[in-house]
Enzyme design. Structure first.
Site, PDB file in Angstrom:
ATOM      1  N   ILE A  26       0.691  -1.244  -0.042  1.00  0.00           N
ATOM      2  CA  ILE A  26      -0.142   0.042  -0.079  1.00  0.00           C
ATOM      3  C   ILE A  26       0.775   1.100   0.050  1.00  0.00           C
ATOM      4  O   ILE A  26       0.536   2.325  -0.857  1.00  0.00           O
ATOM      5  CB  ILE A  26      -0.872  -0.043   1.268  1.00  0.00           C
ATOM      6  CG1 ILE A  26      -1.896  -0.965   0.966  1.00  0.00           C
ATOM      7  CG2 ILE A  26      -1.541   1.298   1.582  1.00  0.00           C
ATOM      8  CD1 ILE A  26      -2.962  -1.186   2.208  1.00  0.00           C
ATOM      9  N   ASP A  77      14.756   1.895   9.960  1.00  0.00           N
ATOM     10  CA  ASP A  77      13.543   1.284  10.952  1.00  0.00           C
ATOM     11  C   ASP A  77      13.314   2.398  11.383  1.00  0.00           C
ATOM     12  O   ASP A  77      13.721   3.172  12.388  1.00  0.00           O
ATOM     13  CB  ASP A  77      14.473   0.055  11.821  1.00  0.00           C
ATOM     14  CG  ASP A  77      13.422  -0.600  12.398  1.00  0.00           C
ATOM     15  OD1 ASP A  77      12.294  -0.139  12.536  1.00  0.00           O
ATOM     16  OD2 ASP A  77      13.626  -1.997  12.597  1.00  0.00           O
ATOM     17  N   SER A 154      -4.129   3.469   9.063  1.00  0.00           N
ATOM     18  CA  SER A 154      -4.559   2.843  10.192  1.00  0.00           C
ATOM     19  C   SER A 154      -5.185   1.442   9.517  1.00  0.00           C
ATOM     20  O   SER A 154      -4.734   0.778   8.532  1.00  0.00           O
ATOM     21  CB  SER A 154      -5.579   3.588  10.583  1.00  0.00           C
ATOM     22  OG  SER A 154      -6.114   3.130  11.971  1.00  0.00           O
ATOM     23  N   LYS A 172      -3.067   0.325  16.120  1.00  0.00           N
ATOM     24  CA  LYS A 172      -3.502   1.165  15.138  1.00  0.00           C
ATOM     25  C   LYS A 172      -4.654   2.158  15.942  1.00  0.00           C
ATOM     26  O   LYS A 172      -4.695   3.323  15.581  1.00  0.00           O
ATOM     27  CB  LYS A 172      -4.551   0.168  14.134  1.00  0.00           C
ATOM     28  CG  LYS A 172      -3.567  -0.460  13.299  1.00  0.00           C
ATOM     29  CD  LYS A 172      -2.500   0.347  12.290  1.00  0.00           C
ATOM     30  CE  LYS A 172      -1.891  -0.819  11.393  1.00  0.00           C
ATOM     31  NZ  LYS A 172      -1.308  -0.029  10.309  1.00  0.00           N
ATOM     32  N   ILE A 201      -7.151  -4.869   0.527  1.00  0.00           N
ATOM     33  CA  ILE A 201      -6.327  -4.499  -0.387  1.00  0.00           C
ATOM     34  C   ILE A 201      -5.753  -5.688  -1.168  1.00  0.00           C
ATOM     35  O   ILE A 201      -4.823  -6.400  -0.641  1.00  0.00           O
ATOM     36  CB  ILE A 201      -5.498  -3.361  -0.265  1.00  0.00           C
ATOM     37  CG1 ILE A 201      -6.189  -2.276   0.721  1.00  0.00           C
ATOM     38  CG2 ILE A 201      -4.947  -2.711  -1.477  1.00  0.00           C
ATOM     39  CD1 ILE A 201      -7.312  -1.501  -0.232  1.00  0.00           C
TER      40      ILE A 201
HETATM   41  C1  HXC Z   1       3.198 -15.197  16.902  1.00  0.00           C
HETATM   42  C2  HXC Z   1       4.989 -13.906  16.305  1.00  0.00           C
HETATM   43  C3  HXC Z   1       5.041 -14.259  14.855  1.00  0.00           C
HETATM   44  C4  HXC Z   1       3.601 -14.964  14.547  1.00  0.00           C
HETATM   45  C5  HXC Z   1       6.669 -12.835  15.208  1.00  0.00           C
HETATM   46  N1  HXC Z   1       6.283 -13.213  16.426  1.00  0.00           N
HETATM   47  N2  HXC Z   1       5.929 -13.502  14.278  1.00  0.00           N
HETATM   48  N3  HXC Z   1       4.297 -14.425  17.395  1.00  0.00           N
HETATM   49  N4  HXC Z   1       3.028 -15.296  15.633  1.00  0.00           N
HETATM   50  N5  HXC Z   1       3.477 -15.244  13.243  1.00  0.00           N
HETATM   51  C6  HXC Z   1       6.988 -12.657  17.720  1.00  0.00           C
HETATM   52  C7  HXC Z   1       8.375 -13.275  17.739  1.00  0.00           C
HETATM   53  O1  HXC Z   1       8.185 -14.703  18.220  1.00  0.00           O
HETATM   54  C8  HXC Z   1       8.950 -12.413  18.533  1.00  0.00           C
HETATM   55  O2  HXC Z   1       8.711 -12.773  19.974  1.00  0.00           O
HETATM   56  C9  HXC Z   1       8.524 -11.060  18.375  1.00  0.00           C
HETATM   57  O3  HXC Z   1       7.134 -11.167  17.550  1.00  0.00           O
HETATM   58  C10 HXC Z   1       9.381 -10.088  17.313  1.00  0.00           C
HETATM   59  O4  HXC Z   1       9.599 -11.044  16.206  1.00  0.00           O
HETATM   60  P1  HXC Z   1      10.977 -10.757  15.298  1.00  0.00           P
HETATM   61  O5  HXC Z   1      10.871 -11.889  13.965  1.00  0.00           O
HETATM   62  O6  HXC Z   1      11.983 -10.714  15.962  1.00  0.00           O
HETATM   63  O7  HXC Z   1      10.623  -9.096  14.909  1.00  0.00           O
HETATM   64  P2  HXC Z   1      11.060  -8.320  13.667  1.00  0.00           P
HETATM   65  O8  HXC Z   1      12.248  -9.010  12.905  1.00  0.00           O
HETATM   66  O9  HXC Z   1      11.126  -6.966  14.087  1.00  0.00           O
HETATM   67  O10 HXC Z   1       9.986  -8.565  12.534  1.00  0.00           O
HETATM   68  C11 HXC Z   1       8.706  -8.026  12.973  1.00  0.00           C
HETATM   69  C12 HXC Z   1       7.339  -8.615  12.526  1.00  0.00           C
HETATM   70  C13 HXC Z   1       7.653  -9.099  11.055  1.00  0.00           C
HETATM   71  C14 HXC Z   1       6.131  -7.870  12.623  1.00  0.00           C
HETATM   72  C15 HXC Z   1       7.096  -9.748  13.398  1.00  0.00           C
HETATM   73  O11 HXC Z   1       6.441  -9.985  10.561  1.00  0.00           O
HETATM   74  C16 HXC Z   1       7.594  -8.088   9.956  1.00  0.00           C
HETATM   75  O12 HXC Z   1       8.743  -7.487   9.917  1.00  0.00           O
HETATM   76  N6  HXC Z   1       6.770  -7.745   9.302  1.00  0.00           N
HETATM   77  C17 HXC Z   1       6.806  -6.610   8.381  1.00  0.00           C
HETATM   78  C18 HXC Z   1       6.046  -6.818   7.030  1.00  0.00           C
HETATM   79  C19 HXC Z   1       4.531  -6.752   7.559  1.00  0.00           C
HETATM   80  O13 HXC Z   1       4.052  -7.264   8.421  1.00  0.00           O
HETATM   81  N7  HXC Z   1       3.466  -6.338   6.791  1.00  0.00           N
HETATM   82  C20 HXC Z   1       1.985  -6.344   6.834  1.00  0.00           C
HETATM   83  C21 HXC Z   1       1.583  -5.196   7.315  1.00  0.00           C
HETATM   84  S1  HXC Z   1       0.011  -5.281   7.219  1.00  0.00           S
HETATM   85  P3  HXC Z   1       9.658 -13.543  21.043  1.00  0.00           P
HETATM   86  O14 HXC Z   1       8.683 -13.588  22.124  1.00  0.00           O
HETATM   87  O15 HXC Z   1       9.600 -14.844  20.435  1.00  0.00           O
HETATM   88  O16 HXC Z   1      10.805 -12.820  21.251  1.00  0.00           O
HETATM   89  C22 HXC Z   1      -0.714  -4.505   8.227  1.00  0.00           C
HETATM   90  C23 HXC Z   1      -2.178  -4.131   7.716  1.00  0.00           C
HETATM   91  C24 HXC Z   1      -3.249  -4.526   8.792  1.00  0.00           C
HETATM   92  O17 HXC Z   1      -0.273  -3.910   9.163  1.00  0.00           O
HETATM   93  C25 HXC Z   1      -4.543  -4.324   8.553  1.00  0.00           C
HETATM   94  C26 HXC Z   1      -5.048  -5.252   7.145  1.00  0.00           C
HETATM   95  C27 HXC Z   1      -6.620  -5.226   6.763  1.00  0.00           C
END
Ligand code: HXC
Length: 282
Positions: A26, A77, A154, A172, A201
């Site tokens: 997005i 970041d 959001s 959010k 989306i």
């Molecule tokens: C449970 C999880 C998990 C999962 C991560 N964690 N993934 N817990 N289920 N699937 C936990 C990990 O175990 C860890 O806790 C903590 O979260 C941090 O994980 P890391 O991998 O070390 O974090 P990081 O490398 O900073 O990655 C951040 C992230 C990752 C959010 C976890 O998925 C990411 O980078 N995402 C970016 C892209 C993304 O998500 N895009 C989508 C956005 S969509 P512990 O306790 O083990 O240390 C959006 C729209 C929403 O926001 C609305 C749509 C309609």
């Protein structure tokens, strides 16, 4: 359809738009729509390679617009306030002071609350909410000078609970209240702040993480307009909010979701539960 087919191609000539998380999805779509109307565009994210690829796409859009717009792609970041400030300084040096900040960087995954670790919850709060604060605070000096505006990405979870999204809903909702606070505090300098709530989306990382593509037809039953949204739908909403058309619009949550919020989150909740069941996570 990019927005330049609907509005003057130079609407944002000599304006600068900074998009956090602008390397994909997005946020990249939003960045492209501003570039299509002549804006200089800066994007940041965690991975320089991904940003560089996005910058190639943005430069192509800017070139087609023919307004001489420039693009700046810098790794930062949003959890790191100092890195963001450095990115904003570089954007200002290369593109001029910021007129629009789009705070879009976000993280998401489905997780039952009772199984989500404290660090998992904190990570999403850190990226989405604290990242939005860091970006807003870091951009303030430039926006104050340009009488610019803030746009937050959001989500429906901010006001309508979705199962397995406690972390995202909390983050959010916090963003929307941050937006309203800043609309009050910074309005005296002509700085406006608004949020966009995207619905489902097509083709985004968020949809991939939150819904099963096999369930798409069923999912569409919960969208009154009976189609998925596109990144350009959100880009066009952002363009409206940043444009003179919205010069008296501040403190608003603008929902761009095909009416999905009217139907509720029940169908999403069932689909999310099925996905987690398939992964043996519930
Ligand atoms: C449970 C999880 C998990 C999962 C991560 N964690 N993934 N817990 N289920 N699937 C936990 C990990 O175990 C860890 O806790 C903590 O979260 C941090 O994980 P890391 O991998 O070390 O974090 P990081 O490398 O900073 O990655 C951040 C992230 C990752 C959010 C976890 O998925 C990411 O980078 N995402 C970016 C892209 C993304 O998500 N895009 C989508 C956005 S969509 P512990 O306790 O083990 O240390 C959006 C729209 C929403 O926001 C609305 C749509 C309609």
């Amino acid at each position: 359809m990019l927005v330049d087919q609907l509005l003057p191609r130079d609407l944002f000539r000599n304006k600068t738009v900074f998009v956090t998380g602008g390397g994909s999805g997005i946020n990249l779509g939003v960045a492209k729509n501003f570039a299509a109307l002549g804006a200089h565009v800066a994007i940041c994210g965690r991975t320089q390679e991904k940003l560089d690829a996005a910058a190639v796409e943005l430069r192509a859009v800017a070139a087609a617009a023919g307004a001489g717009a420039r693009v700046c792609a810098v790794a930062a970041d949003v959890r790191d306030a100092a890195a963001l400030e450095a990115a904003f300084a570089r954007s200002e040096a290369e593109l001029g002071p910021m007129d629009v900040l789009v705070s879009g960087a976000a993280g998401n995954f489905l997780a039952p609350a009772e199984k989500l670790s404290p660090n998992g919850f904190k990570t999403v709060i850190d990226i989405d909410l604290i990242g939005s604060f860091n970006a807003s605070r870091g951009a303030f000096a430039q926006l104050q000078r340009t009488r610019g505006c803030l746009i937050y990405i959001s989500a429906g979870m901010a006001y309508m609970p979705h199962a397995f999204q406690a972390h995202v809903g909390a983050a959010k909702a916090g963003i929307d209240m941050l937006m309203k606070n800043l609309a009050i505090e910074w309005g005296r300098w002509g700085v406006r702040a608004n949020s966009i709530v995207p619905g489902p989306i097509e083709g985004t990382e968020g949809m991939k993480r939150l819904s099963d593509p096999a369930q798409k037809d069923r999912f569409l039953d919960a969208v009154p307009l009976r189609r998925m949204g596109t990144v350009d739908d959100i880009g066009q909403t952002a363009v409206f909010l940043a444009s003179p058309l919205a010069s008296y619009v501040t403190g608003c949550v603008v929902v761009c979701d095909g009416g999905q919020n009217l139907v509720g989150s029940a169908l999403f909740n069932m689909g999310a539960e099925q996905m987690l069941r398939a992964q043996a996570k519930v």
